[in-house]
Motif scaffolding. Structure first.
Motif, mmCIF file in Angstrom:
data_model
loop_
_atom_site.group_PDB
_atom_site.id
_atom_site.type_symbol
_atom_site.label_atom_id
_atom_site.label_comp_id
_atom_site.label_asym_id
_atom_site.label_seq_id
_atom_site.Cartn_x
_atom_site.Cartn_y
_atom_site.Cartn_z
ATOM 1 N N PHE A 1 15.448 -4.958 6.281
ATOM 2 C CA PHE A 1 14.296 -4.164 5.874
ATOM 3 C C PHE A 1 13.498 -4.896 4.802
ATOM 4 N N LEU A 2 12.199 -4.633 4.767
ATOM 5 C CA LEU A 2 11.307 -5.352 3.861
ATOM 6 C C LEU A 2 11.564 -5.090 2.378
ATOM 7 N N PRO A 3 11.954 -3.888 1.936
ATOM 8 C CA PRO A 3 12.199 -3.710 0.500
ATOM 9 C C PRO A 3 13.190 -4.715 -0.082
ATOM 10 N N SER A 4 14.214 -5.111 0.682
ATOM 11 C CA SER A 4 15.157 -6.133 0.200
ATOM 12 C C SER A 4 14.436 -7.446 -0.073
ATOM 13 N N VAL A 5 13.490 -7.774 0.796
ATOM 14 C CA VAL A 5 12.712 -9.003 0.629
ATOM 15 C C VAL A 5 11.821 -8.905 -0.603
ATOM 16 N N PHE A 6 11.113 -7.793 -0.730
ATOM 17 C CA PHE A 6 10.194 -7.646 -1.857
ATOM 18 C C PHE A 6 10.942 -7.616 -3.187
ATOM 19 N N MET A 7 12.093 -6.963 -3.237
ATOM 20 C CA MET A 7 12.860 -6.938 -4.485
ATOM 21 C C MET A 7 13.387 -8.326 -4.834
ATOM 22 N N ARG A 8 13.750 -9.106 -3.852
ATOM 23 C CA ARG A 8 14.140 -10.494 -4.106
ATOM 24 C C ARG A 8 12.967 -11.249 -4.732
ATOM 25 N N MET A 9 11.764 -11.023 -4.219
ATOM 26 C CA MET A 9 10.578 -11.692 -4.762
ATOM 27 C C MET A 9 10.276 -11.222 -6.184
ATOM 28 N N ILE A 10 10.405 -9.916 -6.419
ATOM 29 C CA ILE A 10 10.129 -9.368 -7.753
ATOM 30 C C ILE A 10 11.116 -9.914 -8.771
ATOM 31 N N ARG A 11 12.389 -10.009 -8.391
ATOM 32 C CA ARG A 11 13.395 -10.559 -9.313
ATOM 33 C C ARG A 11 13.101 -12.001 -9.684
ATOM 34 N N GLU A 12 12.397 -12.715 -8.805
ATOM 35 C CA GLU A 12 12.058 -14.109 -9.085
ATOM 36 C C GLU A 12 10.674 -14.255 -9.700
ATOM 37 N N GLY A 13 10.094 -13.113 -10.146
ATOM 38 C CA GLY A 13 8.859 -13.180 -10.922
ATOM 39 C C GLY A 13 7.575 -12.906 -10.160
ATOM 40 N N LYS A 14 7.654 -12.616 -8.864
ATOM 41 C CA LYS A 14 6.445 -12.287 -8.120
ATOM 42 C C LYS A 14 5.961 -10.886 -8.517
ATOM 43 N N LYS A 15 4.651 -10.705 -8.511
ATOM 44 C CA LYS A 15 4.067 -9.436 -8.937
ATOM 45 C C LYS A 15 3.369 -8.746 -7.764
ATOM 46 N N PHE A 16 3.644 -7.456 -7.637
ATOM 47 C CA PHE A 16 3.043 -6.652 -6.580
ATOM 48 C C PHE A 16 2.396 -5.415 -7.180
ATOM 49 N N ARG A 17 1.242 -5.075 -6.654
ATOM 50 C CA ARG A 17 0.612 -3.801 -6.993
ATOM 51 C C ARG A 17 0.797 -2.827 -5.836
ATOM 52 N N ALA A 18 0.583 -1.532 -6.109
ATOM 53 C CA ALA A 18 0.795 -0.484 -5.102
ATOM 54 C C ALA A 18 -0.467 0.364 -4.960
ATOM 55 N N PRO A 19 -1.556 -0.209 -4.425
ATOM 56 C CA PRO A 19 -2.795 0.577 -4.301
ATOM 57 C C PRO A 19 -2.617 1.752 -3.346
ATOM 58 N N GLU A 20 -3.246 2.867 -3.663
ATOM 59 C CA GLU A 20 -3.164 4.045 -2.801
ATOM 60 C C GLU A 20 -4.227 3.996 -1.716
ATOM 61 N N ILE A 21 -3.821 4.318 -0.496
ATOM 62 C CA ILE A 21 -4.795 4.443 0.581
ATOM 63 C C ILE A 21 -5.406 5.844 0.550
ATOM 64 N N ASP A 22 -6.550 6.000 1.208
ATOM 65 C CA ASP A 22 -7.251 7.289 1.200
ATOM 66 C C ASP A 22 -6.555 8.315 2.089
ATOM 67 N N ALA A 23 -6.019 7.854 3.228
ATOM 68 C CA ALA A 23 -5.334 8.775 4.136
ATOM 69 C C ALA A 23 -4.254 8.008 4.879
ATOM 70 N N TRP A 24 -3.150 8.702 5.098
ATOM 71 C CA TRP A 24 -1.989 8.145 5.798
ATOM 72 C C TRP A 24 -1.708 9.073 6.969
ATOM 73 N N TYR B 1 0.839 -1.205 0.000
ATOM 74 C CA TYR B 1 0.000 0.000 0.000
ATOM 75 C C TYR B 1 0.872 1.252 0.000
ATOM 76 N N SER B 2 0.388 2.262 -0.698
ATOM 77 C CA SER B 2 1.175 3.468 -0.956
ATOM 78 C C SER B 2 0.315 4.708 -0.807
ATOM 79 N N LYS B 3 1.004 5.853 -0.773
ATOM 80 C CA LYS B 3 0.331 7.143 -0.787
ATOM 81 C C LYS B 3 1.208 8.129 -1.543
ATOM 82 N N GLU B 4 0.602 8.845 -2.497
ATOM 83 C CA GLU B 4 1.364 9.839 -3.249
ATOM 84 C C GLU B 4 1.684 11.021 -2.343
#
Length: 331
Positions: free
Chosen positions: A196-219, A129-132
């Motif tokens: 940190f988690l980004p290292s984990v997620f990038m390892r997963m992405i390099r091995e073909g896992k797909k992630f989306r980045a939906p925006e939350i309404d408020a952070w 989950y993300s927020k601009e």
């Protein structure tokens, strides 16, 4: 679903309010940060909520037992400060094949519809989950192409992305996620000694896992006094909750006066939260958070946070001021 809530950490940016309590038990808009978060998770009907705690773990357990006695909770202590990915990995013994996992960090209160997860994750392996944001230089950001995350950049110098990661993650394959965490820790992929988690997620992405980045309404950041007050203002917007005793006073909406609080001869608001057991007399208070069993008398306050059982007593002033005077009394 299993929910992992890492609540360890000393909350140094919130001191002195975290000297005696866990940072997730600091109050904002009439509830603790943790209560705001848990109330947003109840609808998920989780099979288990796994808290990763530190030496304040008993406070968390006591609070959850009192406020949410029917919620199935497990508590694991992070004895070594090895970072957020290490904290999440401590939940591994509870994650079985077929479990999906929601990871929620407790520095922020989120506003989003979690019941849309199956729809959002129908064609991917997880959601980050993300927020601009405008000040992208302060955050780790997700770089998205074709609807999927292709890279993560920590505090970028240029605007490669403005989608900041907000500390809310969903993994469709929880057991697989734990395996990737394990691989990252074994590989020693640390930053300044922490995982940190980004290292984990990038390892997963390099091995073909797909992630989306939906925006939350408020952070809603609760990690610093100034952002805690911002969050208090946001959460009180459109609400006016008065269950305490108010005598000869003026309330300027919105305010949250809890049951058991007493207000006498005062002007309170806007954007003030007053906890149970508080007594405020002959005072003017705005844009502030007053915690439990605190006494305020003869004070003018704004943009303030008072902890539990504080006694703050001022004194009235007698003045004889002539024409065309300018008196500025800095608070």
């Amino acid at each position: 679903m299993k929910i992992i809530l890492p609540v360890a950490g000393k909350g140094t940016r919130l001191r002195p309010h975290t000297h005696t309590k866990a940072k997730s038990l600091v109050h904002v808009a009439g509830k603790t940060v943790l209560e705001h978060i848990i109330s947003r998770l109840i609808a998920m009907q989780a099979e288990e909520v796994i808290f990763i705690t530190d030496d304040n773990g008993q406070q968390i357990e006591d609070f959850m037992t009192a406020k949410f006695p029917d919620l199935p909770c497990t508590y694991v202590v992070q004895k070594e400060r090895l970072g957020p990915a290490h904290a999440v990995f401590l939940a591994a013994p509870s994650i079985q094949e077929g479990d999906d996992v929601l990871v929620v960090f407790n520095d922020t209160i989120f506003v989003t519809d979690l019941e849309r997860i199956p729809q959002l994750c129908a064609d991917c392996d997880g959601l980050i989950y993300s927020k601009e944001v405008e000040d992208y230089q302060r955050f780790g950001v997700n770089v998205v192409r074709g609807g999927y995350i292709v890279d993560m950049v920590e505090k970028p110098d240029s605007p490669v992305s403005r989608l900041a990661q907000v500390g809310l993650y969903y993994l469709k394959d929880g057991r697989g996620f734990m395996n990737y965490l394990d691989q990252t820790i074994i590989a020693g992929e640390t930053v300044k000694g922490e995982y940190f988690l980004p290292s984990v997620f990038m390892r997963m992405i390099r091995e073909g896992k797909k992630f989306r980045a939906p925006e939350i309404d408020a952070w809603l950041d609760c990690g610093k006094p100034e952002t805690l007050l911002d969050t208090n203002r946001y959460l009180l917007r459109g609400r006016h909750y008065v269950h305490g005793e108010v005598l000869n006073s003026v309330l300027i909406e919105p305010v949250h006066i809890s049951e058991g609080a007493v207000i006498r001869g005062s002007i309170i608001g806007p954007h003030v939260s007053v906890a149970p057991g508080c007594v405020i007399e002959e005072s003017i208070v705005k844009d502030s958070i007053i915690n439990a069993n605190t006494q305020v008398r003869d004070m003018i306050m704004h943009s303030s946070i008072l902890g539990d059982s504080v006694q703050l007593i001022g004194s009235p002033r007698h003045m004889n001021i002539g024409d065309h005077s300018l008196i500025e009394m800095e608070g």
